[in-house]
Write a protein that holds these residues in place. Structure first.
Motif, PDB file in Angstrom:
ATOM      1  N   PHE A   1       0.808  -1.217   0.000  1.00 23.72           N
ATOM      2  CA  PHE A   1       0.000   0.000   0.000  1.00 23.72           C
ATOM      3  C   PHE A   1       0.843   1.268   0.000  1.00 23.72           C
ATOM      4  O   PHE A   1       0.356   2.342   0.314  1.00 23.72           O
ATOM      5  CB  PHE A   1      -0.937   0.007   1.211  1.00 23.72           C
ATOM      6  CG  PHE A   1      -1.978  -1.082   1.169  1.00 23.72           C
ATOM      7  CD1 PHE A   1      -3.030  -1.016   0.280  1.00 23.72           C
ATOM      8  CD2 PHE A   1      -1.886  -2.176   2.012  1.00 23.72           C
ATOM      9  CE1 PHE A   1      -3.993  -2.017   0.234  1.00 23.72           C
ATOM     10  CE2 PHE A   1      -2.836  -3.181   1.981  1.00 23.72           C
ATOM     11  CZ  PHE A   1      -3.894  -3.110   1.090  1.00 23.72           C
ATOM     12  N   ASP A   2       2.109   1.136  -0.355  1.00 22.63           N
ATOM     13  CA  ASP A   2       2.971   2.311  -0.388  1.00 22.63           C
ATOM     14  C   ASP A   2       2.669   3.154  -1.621  1.00 22.63           C
ATOM     15  O   ASP A   2       2.293   2.633  -2.680  1.00 22.63           O
ATOM     16  CB  ASP A   2       4.443   1.890  -0.403  1.00 22.63           C
ATOM     17  CG  ASP A   2       5.377   3.064  -0.225  1.00 22.63           C
ATOM     18  OD1 ASP A   2       5.467   3.565   0.906  1.00 22.63           O
ATOM     19  OD2 ASP A   2       6.004   3.491  -1.221  1.00 22.63           O
ATOM     20  N   ALA A   3       2.841   4.457  -1.486  1.00 22.98           N
ATOM     21  CA  ALA A   3       2.537   5.371  -2.598  1.00 22.98           C
ATOM     22  C   ALA A   3       3.370   5.079  -3.834  1.00 22.98           C
ATOM     23  O   ALA A   3       2.925   5.299  -4.963  1.00 22.98           O
ATOM     24  CB  ALA A   3       2.749   6.816  -2.147  1.00 22.98           C
ATOM     25  N   THR A   4       4.588   4.564  -3.655  1.00 21.23           N
ATOM     26  CA  THR A   4       5.438   4.275  -4.806  1.00 21.23           C
ATOM     27  C   THR A   4       4.951   3.051  -5.583  1.00 21.23           C
ATOM     28  O   THR A   4       5.404   2.805  -6.704  1.00 21.23           O
ATOM     29  CB  THR A   4       6.896   4.027  -4.370  1.00 21.23           C
ATOM     30  OG1 THR A   4       6.934   2.903  -3.478  1.00 21.23           O
ATOM     31  CG2 THR A   4       7.473   5.250  -3.669  1.00 21.23           C
ATOM     32  N   ASN A   5       4.032   2.284  -4.997  1.00 22.60           N
ATOM     33  CA  ASN A   5       3.613   1.025  -5.622  1.00 22.60           C
ATOM     34  C   ASN A   5       2.589   1.219  -6.735  1.00 22.60           C
ATOM     35  O   ASN A   5       1.964   0.253  -7.183  1.00 22.60           O
ATOM     36  CB  ASN A   5       3.066   0.059  -4.570  1.00 22.60           C
ATOM     37  CG  ASN A   5       3.200  -1.395  -5.005  1.00 22.60           C
ATOM     38  OD1 ASN A   5       4.124  -1.749  -5.737  1.00 22.60           O
ATOM     39  ND2 ASN A   5       2.276  -2.240  -4.571  1.00 22.60           N
ATOM     40  N   VAL A   6       2.402   2.447  -7.165  1.00 25.51           N
ATOM     41  CA  VAL A   6       1.553   2.684  -8.338  1.00 25.51           C
ATOM     42  C   VAL A   6       2.285   2.315  -9.623  1.00 25.51           C
ATOM     43  O   VAL A   6       1.681   2.287 -10.698  1.00 25.51           O
ATOM     44  CB  VAL A   6       1.077   4.155  -8.398  1.00 25.51           C
ATOM     45  CG1 VAL A   6       0.200   4.487  -7.211  1.00 25.51           C
ATOM     46  CG2 VAL A   6       2.262   5.103  -8.489  1.00 25.51           C
ATOM     47  N   VAL A   7       3.573   2.057  -9.539  1.00 22.83           N
ATOM     48  CA  VAL A   7       4.335   1.611 -10.706  1.00 22.83           C
ATOM     49  C   VAL A   7       3.902   0.184 -11.027  1.00 22.83           C
ATOM     50  O   VAL A   7       4.130  -0.732 -10.240  1.00 22.83           O
ATOM     51  CB  VAL A   7       5.851   1.663 -10.433  1.00 22.83           C
ATOM     52  CG1 VAL A   7       6.624   1.137 -11.637  1.00 22.83           C
ATOM     53  CG2 VAL A   7       6.285   3.085 -10.106  1.00 22.83           C
ATOM     54  N   GLU A   8       3.283   0.006 -12.182  1.00 25.57           N
ATOM     55  CA  GLU A   8       2.720  -1.297 -12.520  1.00 25.57           C
ATOM     56  C   GLU A   8       3.715  -2.225 -13.206  1.00 25.57           C
ATOM     57  O   GLU A   8       3.527  -3.443 -13.188  1.00 25.57           O
ATOM     58  CB  GLU A   8       1.490  -1.112 -13.413  1.00 25.57           C
ATOM     59  CG  GLU A   8       0.339  -0.386 -12.713  1.00 25.57           C
ATOM     60  CD  GLU A   8      -0.879  -0.240 -13.606  1.00 25.57           C
ATOM     61  OE1 GLU A   8      -0.800  -0.621 -14.801  1.00 25.57           O
ATOM     62  OE2 GLU A   8      -1.908   0.253 -13.106  1.00 25.57           O
ATOM     63  N   ALA A   9       4.744  -1.676 -13.806  1.00 26.86           N
ATOM     64  CA  ALA A   9       5.678  -2.523 -14.554  1.00 26.86           C
ATOM     65  C   ALA A   9       7.115  -2.042 -14.364  1.00 26.86           C
ATOM     66  O   ALA A   9       7.745  -1.522 -15.302  1.00 26.86           O
ATOM     67  CB  ALA A   9       5.315  -2.547 -16.034  1.00 26.86           C
ATOM     68  N   PRO A  10       7.669  -2.185 -13.150  1.00 24.31           N
ATOM     69  CA  PRO A  10       9.087  -1.838 -12.967  1.00 24.31           C
ATOM     70  C   PRO A  10       9.962  -2.796 -13.764  1.00 24.31           C
ATOM     71  O   PRO A  10       9.512  -3.882 -14.162  1.00 24.31           O
ATOM     72  CB  PRO A  10       9.291  -2.006 -11.456  1.00 24.31           C
ATOM     73  CG  PRO A  10       8.241  -2.995 -11.039  1.00 24.31           C
ATOM     74  CD  PRO A  10       7.067  -2.745 -11.927  1.00 24.31           C
ATOM     75  N   VAL A  11      11.188  -2.411 -13.979  1.00 25.43           N
ATOM     76  CA  VAL A  11      12.119  -3.286 -14.693  1.00 25.43           C
ATOM     77  C   VAL A  11      12.564  -4.427 -13.793  1.00 25.43           C
ATOM     78  O   VAL A  11      12.677  -5.578 -14.215  1.00 25.43           O
ATOM     79  CB  VAL A  11      13.341  -2.478 -15.187  1.00 25.43           C
ATOM     80  CG1 VAL A  11      14.384  -3.400 -15.814  1.00 25.43           C
ATOM     81  CG2 VAL A  11      12.898  -1.409 -16.179  1.00 25.43           C
ATOM     82  N   VAL A  12      12.787  -4.133 -12.513  1.00 18.36           N
ATOM     83  CA  VAL A  12      13.227  -5.136 -11.540  1.00 18.36           C
ATOM     84  C   VAL A  12      12.871  -4.637 -10.146  1.00 18.36           C
ATOM     85  O   VAL A  12      12.812  -3.420  -9.899  1.00 18.36           O
ATOM     86  CB  VAL A  12      14.752  -5.406 -11.682  1.00 18.36           C
ATOM     87  CG1 VAL A  12      15.556  -4.142 -11.398  1.00 18.36           C
ATOM     88  CG2 VAL A  12      15.205  -6.541 -10.773  1.00 18.36           C
TER      89      VAL A  12
END
Length: 542
Positions: free
Chosen positions: A208-219
């Motif tokens: 639930f962290d705000a940074t977790n809106v990234v749906e497709a990180p590289v790694v």
């Protein structure tokens, strides 16, 4: 244990009250002495820019929620508001295009991110780094190509985000809370600056962290896990690991530092559910650095560096730069990778800082900053790093001081911690680890938290007047310290500690001692509180 005559001598050097500045006078003098930020536009620009920056810091402060962090409003449904914020700021597409490395964990995630960014920057890529917390200025959280974002760019992107959100938010969709706003600001900064890679440190947990809106990180990466924020993340290592593994994404490779068995089981289970390739990144071996040293000090940093090399290598591979990837974990690393690891820097991690004022006077007074105690994640991780710092104190020399005539070294503890911490878990470790490494404290100084600075940035404000300062907690810490050293609660016979009404008074006391005893090397260990670390850095770096 301090030698009584010596401790008494140190106390006698305390100037009489009439010669000490009041806390307010010292604070205001510090403000007056602070260098102005040069701004375009002539004489009035400096004042205008300073006022604008203070305005921005005040607006950021207004976003700090007073809710208990375990409150349901900090999770679940409220986290879903991030989607609305991204729409308002038109950030969905820019984030989707961003080449992100995402790192969660309990201990070492900031160091891992710092190493990773430094490696990729050394390989020639433009980088963005988002970390937390900051120590002196909120701009520390946003690094562009290894440097804190400039005030000019920070203000530009802040107002862009602030004005758009203010225009479109209401009672149903309120303004984002403090950390969420900063995460959104980081996305705006990194997308607008068109960085090649954005390295993001999770603020709290993962799912639930705000940074977790990234749906497709590289790694993705998980640094060392332990017990932290249990009121939010869970009461077992398995539950905590499950929350941290919330950053895993289907098909996205992930690495973890070596973990306790319970945590590793939870990570592997979540990875299996998502079809994630989860691998353990082994700690670096010193020979892999070709006689170079890590930029962040401590044996524990080899664990973080190993994870960083795995993350950076995977990013390079996914971006088509196979020629720059280390061959295996036993061979020496490529020179660019070694350069990145050796040049990495992060304030407050086993950092030794000389007092800038004493540099001019050529006295030997320096401060060793140990922030791991502030973060206070898992105690078994602390003594090793602290021991390393204490050894470094003994080996450190100030280039402007001729200590050939010095016959004395004085180790002094400057300490405070939040009242929710248990000093009986903190201070005994300090005493034991220091004793084992030959750094017996001659004096302990206890000061209030946020004794001088109460804003988010580098601007200072006057503390409360002495009669308004509650020192009951500092006196409690002093009693614990004295009991550890002397096995008694009798404070009358001991002279091994002092309580000050403010941090500036403690610093002034240390400077007075250094000036009156030029043949003595004063080495001050600063730890216990994030606010204390930041305040000391502000004062001694001016």
């Amino acid at each position: 244990m301090p030698h009584p005559p010596l401790a008494a001598h140190l106390r006698r050097l305390l100037p009489p009250p009439r010669r000490l500045f009041s806390p307010r006078a010292i604070a205001m003098a510090s403000v007056a002495a602070a260098p102005a930020q040069a701004q375009p536009g002539g004489g009035g620009g400096v004042v205008v820019a300073a006022e604008e920056y203070e305005d921005v810091l005040g607006r950021l402060s207004s976003l700090i929620t007073q809710k208990v962090r375990a409150h349901s409003g900090n999770r679940g449904n409220q986290w879903d508001l991030m989607a609305h914020y991204l729409q308002i700021l038109e950030l969905e597409e820019p984030i989707a295009r961003m080449k992100v490395i995402h790192v969660a964990g309990t201990k070492g995630k900031g160091s891992t991110c710092t190493f990773t960014e430094s490696i990729l920057r050394s390989c020639g890529f433009s980088t963005g780094l988002f970390t937390s917390p900051h120590l002196m200025d909120v701009r520390e959280r946003f690094r562009l190509n290894g440097v804190d974002i400039s005030e000019e760019k920070f203000l530009k992107y802040f107002w862009w985000c602030w004005n758009k959100l203010k225009e479109k938010t209401d009672d149903d969709i309120p303004m984002p809370t403090y950390f969420r706003f900063l995460a959104l600001l980081a996305f705006k900064i990194f997308s607008a600056e068109q960085v090649d890679v954005a390295v993001l440190e999770v603020g709290l947990g993962g799912k639930f962290d705000a940074t977790n809106v990234v749906e497709a990180p590289v790694v993705c990466g998980i640094s060392s896990l332990g017990y932290d924020h249990m009121e939010i993340l869970g009461n077992t290592l398995g539950e905590i690991a499950g929350e941290k593994a919330g950053i895993f994404k289907k098909g996205v490779p992930a690495y973890t530092a070596p973990q306790p068995e319970e945590a590793m089981i939870a990570l592997k289970q979540r990875a299996s559910e998502l079809g994630v390739s989860l691998q353990v990144a082994h700690p670096l071996e010193p020979h892999q650095l070709k006689d170079q040293h890590l930029g962040l000090h401590g044996e524990h940093q080899y664990v973080n560096a190993g994870l960083a090399v795995a993350l950076a290598s995977t990013w390079l591979e996914k971006q088509g730069h196979v020629d720059r990837i280390p061959l295996n974990r036993t061979d020496p690393l490529p020179d660019q990778v070694i350069s990145g690891l050796s040049n990495a820097s992060l304030q407050g991690r086993a950092q030794i800082v000389a007092d800038s004022q004493e540099k001019e006077i050529k006295t030997a007074l320096w401060f060793s900053i140990w922030m791991a105690l502030t973060v206070l994640k898992v105690w078994k991780f602390v003594p090793d790093g602290l021991a390393m710092l204490l050894r470094r104190i003994g080996e450190h020399h100030l280039p402007w001081c001729d200590l050939s005539q010095a016959t004395l070294k004085r180790h002094i503890l400057l300490f405070n911690c939040m009242s929710v911490r248990d000093p009986m878990r903190l201070l005994p470790h300090l005493v034991d680890t220091s004793t084992q490494n030959g750094a017996h404290f001659d004096m302990a100084l206890f000061v209030p938290n946020q004794s001088q600075y109460n804003k988010l940035g580098s601007k200072s404000s006057a503390p409360a007047e002495p009669e308004q300062i509650d020192l009951s907690w500092q006196l409690s810490l002093q009693r614990v310290w004295e009991k550890l050293l002397h096995g008694t609660n009798n404070m009358n016979s001991s002279e091994a500690s002092l309580v000050f009404e403010s941090l500036p008074l403690a610093i002034e006391w240390l400077r007075t001692n250094a000036r009156q005893n030029r043949s003595t090397s004063f080495q001050v260990l600063v730890t216990g509180s994030l606010h204390l670390v930041g305040d000391v850095l502000r004062l001694v770096k001016k």
